[in-house]
Motif scaffolding. Structure first.
Motif, PDB file in Angstrom:
ATOM      1  N   THR A 150     -54.984  80.486 -12.294  1.00 12.29           N
ATOM      2  CA  THR A 150     -54.837  80.930 -13.682  1.00 12.29           C
ATOM      3  C   THR A 150     -56.032  81.760 -14.119  1.00 12.29           C
ATOM      4  O   THR A 150     -55.888  82.772 -14.816  1.00 12.29           O
ATOM      5  CB  THR A 150     -54.686  79.707 -14.604  1.00 12.29           C
ATOM      6  OG1 THR A 150     -53.601  78.902 -14.142  1.00 12.29           O
ATOM      7  CG2 THR A 150     -54.430  80.130 -16.034  1.00 12.29           C
ATOM      8  N   TYR A 151     -57.207  81.346 -13.706  1.00  9.76           N
ATOM      9  CA  TYR A 151     -58.427  82.073 -14.073  1.00  9.76           C
ATOM     10  C   TYR A 151     -58.404  83.497 -13.519  1.00  9.76           C
ATOM     11  O   TYR A 151     -58.717  84.469 -14.222  1.00  9.76           O
ATOM     12  CB  TYR A 151     -59.642  81.310 -13.550  1.00  9.76           C
ATOM     13  CG  TYR A 151     -60.932  82.082 -13.609  1.00  9.76           C
ATOM     14  CD1 TYR A 151     -61.518  82.408 -14.825  1.00  9.76           C
ATOM     15  CD2 TYR A 151     -61.568  82.494 -12.435  1.00  9.76           C
ATOM     16  CE1 TYR A 151     -62.702  83.124 -14.880  1.00  9.76           C
ATOM     17  CE2 TYR A 151     -62.749  83.206 -12.479  1.00  9.76           C
ATOM     18  CZ  TYR A 151     -63.312  83.522 -13.703  1.00  9.76           C
ATOM     19  OH  TYR A 151     -64.483  84.233 -13.756  1.00  9.76           O
ATOM     20  N   VAL A 152     -58.003  83.646 -12.260  1.00 13.08           N
ATOM     21  CA  VAL A 152     -57.978  84.976 -11.639  1.00 13.08           C
ATOM     22  C   VAL A 152     -56.921  85.858 -12.294  1.00 13.08           C
ATOM     23  O   VAL A 152     -57.171  87.029 -12.620  1.00 13.08           O
ATOM     24  CB  VAL A 152     -57.726  84.840 -10.121  1.00 13.08           C
ATOM     25  CG1 VAL A 152     -57.555  86.218  -9.484  1.00 13.08           C
ATOM     26  CG2 VAL A 152     -58.874  84.090  -9.460  1.00 13.08           C
ATOM     27  N   ILE A 153     -55.725  85.302 -12.522  1.00 11.14           N
ATOM     28  CA  ILE A 153     -54.639  86.092 -13.108  1.00 11.14           C
ATOM     29  C   ILE A 153     -54.957  86.480 -14.547  1.00 11.14           C
ATOM     30  O   ILE A 153     -54.740  87.625 -14.970  1.00 11.14           O
ATOM     31  CB  ILE A 153     -53.315  85.306 -13.022  1.00 11.14           C
ATOM     32  CG1 ILE A 153     -52.903  85.134 -11.555  1.00 11.14           C
ATOM     33  CG2 ILE A 153     -52.213  86.012 -13.796  1.00 11.14           C
ATOM     34  CD1 ILE A 153     -51.704  84.230 -11.356  1.00 11.14           C
ATOM     35  N   GLU A 154     -55.487  85.516 -15.336  1.00  8.80           N
ATOM     36  CA  GLU A 154     -55.816  85.820 -16.732  1.00  8.80           C
ATOM     37  C   GLU A 154     -56.918  86.863 -16.823  1.00  8.80           C
ATOM     38  O   GLU A 154     -56.936  87.690 -17.737  1.00  8.80           O
ATOM     39  CB  GLU A 154     -56.240  84.535 -17.455  1.00  8.80           C
ATOM     40  CG  GLU A 154     -55.116  83.542 -17.686  1.00  8.80           C
ATOM     41  CD  GLU A 154     -54.067  84.083 -18.635  1.00  8.80           C
ATOM     42  OE1 GLU A 154     -54.426  84.875 -19.529  1.00  8.80           O
ATOM     43  OE2 GLU A 154     -52.883  83.732 -18.467  1.00  8.80           O
ATOM     44  N   ALA A 155     -57.861  86.808 -15.888  1.00  4.11           N
ATOM     45  CA  ALA A 155     -58.931  87.806 -15.892  1.00  4.11           C
ATOM     46  C   ALA A 155     -58.365  89.207 -15.673  1.00  4.11           C
ATOM     47  O   ALA A 155     -58.826  90.186 -16.269  1.00  4.11           O
ATOM     48  CB  ALA A 155     -59.956  87.470 -14.813  1.00  4.11           C
ATOM     49  N   LYS A 156     -57.351  89.315 -14.830  1.00  6.62           N
ATOM     50  CA  LYS A 156     -56.732  90.618 -14.598  1.00  6.62           C
ATOM     51  C   LYS A 156     -55.946  91.082 -15.821  1.00  6.62           C
ATOM     52  O   LYS A 156     -55.978  92.266 -16.187  1.00  6.62           O
ATOM     53  CB  LYS A 156     -55.809  90.538 -13.369  1.00  6.62           C
ATOM     54  CG  LYS A 156     -55.064  91.838 -13.079  1.00  6.62           C
ATOM     55  CD  LYS A 156     -56.024  92.998 -12.863  1.00  6.62           C
ATOM     56  CE  LYS A 156     -55.281  94.310 -12.642  1.00  6.62           C
ATOM     57  NZ  LYS A 156     -56.208  95.459 -12.565  1.00  6.62           N
ATOM     58  N   LYS A 157     -55.261  90.149 -16.482  1.00  7.21           N
ATOM     59  CA  LYS A 157     -54.474  90.523 -17.659  1.00  7.21           C
ATOM     60  C   LYS A 157     -55.372  91.029 -18.783  1.00  7.21           C
ATOM     61  O   LYS A 157     -55.060  92.004 -19.465  1.00  7.21           O
ATOM     62  CB  LYS A 157     -53.663  89.328 -18.151  1.00  7.21           C
ATOM     63  CG  LYS A 157     -52.507  88.952 -17.251  1.00  7.21           C
ATOM     64  CD  LYS A 157     -51.771  87.766 -17.849  1.00  7.21           C
ATOM     65  CE  LYS A 157     -50.643  87.317 -16.935  1.00  7.21           C
ATOM     66  NZ  LYS A 157     -49.943  86.130 -17.479  1.00  7.21           N
ATOM     67  N   THR A 158     -56.477  90.341 -19.007  1.00  9.19           N
ATOM     68  CA  THR A 158     -57.376  90.736 -20.099  1.00  9.19           C
ATOM     69  C   THR A 158     -58.143  92.009 -19.780  1.00  9.19           C
ATOM     70  O   THR A 158     -58.688  92.647 -20.672  1.00  9.19           O
ATOM     71  CB  THR A 158     -58.374  89.605 -20.388  1.00  9.19           C
ATOM     72  OG1 THR A 158     -59.067  89.261 -19.175  1.00  9.19           O
ATOM     73  CG2 THR A 158     -57.650  88.378 -20.916  1.00  9.19           C
TER      74      THR A 158
END
Length: 601
Positions: free
Chosen positions: A89-97
């Protein structure tokens, strides 16, 4: 364990089955060999009751330890999956933001986050293989590519993967939400949590599945691993997880106004709320209102638990042969207090009142000695509806009277210790501080209490353990009751801290009777066997009254009246210490004035 009871004859087959079960559970070779020769009745075996009880306790502790070990191993397995999902989740959310710019992650940093979060879950020395973690991340996240730069391995997204992730997440939100609910519900329905009589911290953490707590923490603080590392599991998270499990129903009855909660999912928090509200208010409608909102157990369940706990405690008293609250620990220095306790109803329709005796024991812990925690109370009989009577040896007060009108106190050499220099130095520091203070505001601590509190600020201290014995119905101001109380305190302290001389504090009337008891029966209650003293408040009152006797006709009260510090009647009350707080304050004011006059002279 040394046997403390008489030998008993084994006479039932139920005992034979129970002993065989204990021997198998404990894998006790000696006991198995003994029982292999036949049943206990045929072998005409004899046993001590205390030894049999100890065997049952060892078996229960062994079974509990095995269950705890299984739970811990399963929780550790779940922890690896939960932490990995947070990392994803941390990696994916970092990409989204950061969809417009590049998102690059050092593998070493991700491994460190993963390891620290596992430690927070209580995993002992988590061994994280960086290569395997990298392969799992690449397999789970589309478009994530690994690059090698010197000694570091960098993970980065391809340029066009941001919109794909965003579109996929928006389309699949409903499916993911339903799947998450199914997973959590499966964990919750399969998890069993029964209230066994205590609310220790370990029982709280074992009362719900780890996946449920993790889900609550994600909702409260964020789903990424950094948020979880920062906040962890708070008290609010624990309460929410317990309430969710308590209000989870495996099957719901159609048309029912209310659903019946399963006792297999009775978590500590709603039990604590129901018991606390009932203990403080005794209001049935308040407990039922909280129950209707899913925050508390129902009123009838509160009464059931109260009766079951009372039954378990009384059975413990009978097993130990004395009344000693299970909260108290062994191996700690103990002091005690006895006092009268009165209840006079203010209602005009009341027909009864209560005038009894209370006994309290205080245990003083230290950083080096926290005492030995006794075995917790467990509810064994769930069918109890009424609290049994206390043992007769505690409730029955044997009559006693003095044979001499004026017993002579024992003679002894009394030495008076001088005040420590440090105490006097602190008092003079306060006097000097007051004399140098010109302007008084909220930030200046010139009162005696504030000065000494500031001296002790930041110092470590240990909280004493306090426990109240069951109340006695007999009035405290009688020879028989005081003697009975001294017996019970002596028995309890001998059980908790063998070899210690009992210390009992009391107010002036009870203290007077207790001292006469010591002088009448020196062999049983002599001053070498009991220390009877005033409590802290009564010592201070006696000291102020002694000062009042010395200051009688000295002109002190007249000076207070002339200085418009107090009226004539109030000033005279300082001599008898009618109000301890006001008398203390007036002596402090007097000491400051005398100190300043001496400095000026």
């Amino acid at each position: 364990m040394e046997p403390t009871s008489e030998m008993r004859q084994a006479m039932t087959m139920q005992l034979n089955e129970r002993l065989n079960e204990c021997a198998r559970n404990l894998n006790d070779g000696k006991l198995l060999a003994l029982l292999s020769g036949g049943d206990v009745v045929a072998l005409e075996l004899k046993y001590h009751w205390s030894c049999l009880t100890d065997l049952y306790h060892r078996e229960r502790a062994h079974i509990k330890a095995e269950k705890q070990e299984k739970i811990q191993s399963s929780q550790e397995k779940e922890a690896f999956h939960l932490v990995f999902s947070e990392l994803l989740t941390y990696v994916i959310e970092a990409k989204k933001t950061n969809s417009d710019g590049p998102s690059v992650f050092r593998l070493a940093e991700l491994v460190n986050l993963y390891r620290e979060r596992l430690k927070q879950f209580g995993t002992d020395l988590p061994d994280v293989n960086a290569t395997r973690l990298k392969e799992r991340l690449l397999a789970e996240i589309p478009g994530l590519v690994a690059y090698k730069k010197g000694r570091d391995i960098l993970l980065a997204f391809e340029k066009d993967v941001g919109p794909v992730l965003s579109e996929a997440s928006s389309d699949a939100d409903a499916i993911i939400l339903a799947k998450a609910a199914q997973i959590l519900r499966r964990h919750m329905v399969n998890h069993k949590s029964k209230f066994e009589g205590n609310l220790y911290e370990s029982s709280v953490h074992d009362s719900f599945p780890p996946a449920l707590l993790q889900f609550v923490c994600m909702i409260e603080h964020g789903a990424d691993i950094k948020s979880q590392l920062k906040f962890g599991a708070t008290t609010n998270d624990l309460a929410m997880a317990q309430l969710l499990l308590y209000n989870c129903f495996a099957k719901c009855k159609e048309g029912a106004a209310t659903q019946r909660h399963s006792r297999d999912r009775e978590t500590p928090f709603p039990v604590y709320i129901g018991m606390s509200i009932y203990a403080k208010t005794r209001k049935r409608h308040l407990v039922e209102m909280l129950h209707d909102h899913g925050l508390s157990i129902p009123y009838n369940r509160v009464l059931d638990i109260s009766a079951q706990l009372g039954d378990a405690v009384v059975n413990r008293y009978i097993e130990e042969g004395l009344v000693c609250p299970p909260k108290l620990r062994k191996g700690l220095f103990c002091t005690s207090a006895m006092d009268n306790i009165d209840h006079n109803p203010s209602s005009t329709t009341a027909t009864s009142s209560f005038h009894g005796t209370s006994i309290s024991i205080f245990q003083h812990t230290s950083s080096e000695n926290q005492g030995e925690v006794r075995e917790p109370i467990l509810i064994k009989n769930s069918s109890v509806k009424k609290v049994p009577e206390l043992p007769d040896s505690y409730t029955n007060v044997h009559p006693a009277f003095f044979t001499k009108k004026k017993p002579s106190p024992p003679k002894g050499n009394v030495t008076y210790a001088s005040l420590p220099t440090l105490l006097l130095t602190n008092e003079y520091e306060w006097l000097q501080k007051v004399s140098l203070t010109q302007d008084v505001d909220d930030e200046v601590n010139i009162t005696w209490s504030a000065h000494h509190a500031e001296k002790k600020r930041g110092l470590a201290f240990d909280v004493s353990i306090t426990s109240l014995f069951p109340l006695l119905r007999d009035e405290a101001h009688s020879i028989a009751t005081v003697r009975h109380t001294m017996n019970k305190v002596r028995d309890a302290i001998a059980h908790l801290n063998p070899g210690q001389v009992p210390v009992i504090t009391a107010d002036q009337p009870i203290y007077s009777i207790a001292k006469q008891v010591q002088w009448h029966w020196p062999d049983l209650y002599g001053e070498d066997k009991f220390v009877v003293m005033f409590g802290g408040l009564h010592i201070e009152m006696a000291a102020f009254r002694s000062l009042g006797t010395l200051l009688q006709s000295s002109g002190w009260t007249g000076a207070l009246v002339e200085a418009v510090v107090a009226s004539s009647g109030t000033a005279d009350s300082f001599l008898s210490a009618s109000s301890v707080t006001r008398t203390r304050h007036m002596h402090q004011v007097t000491a400051c004035c005398l100190y300043m006059l001496r400095k000026e002279a």
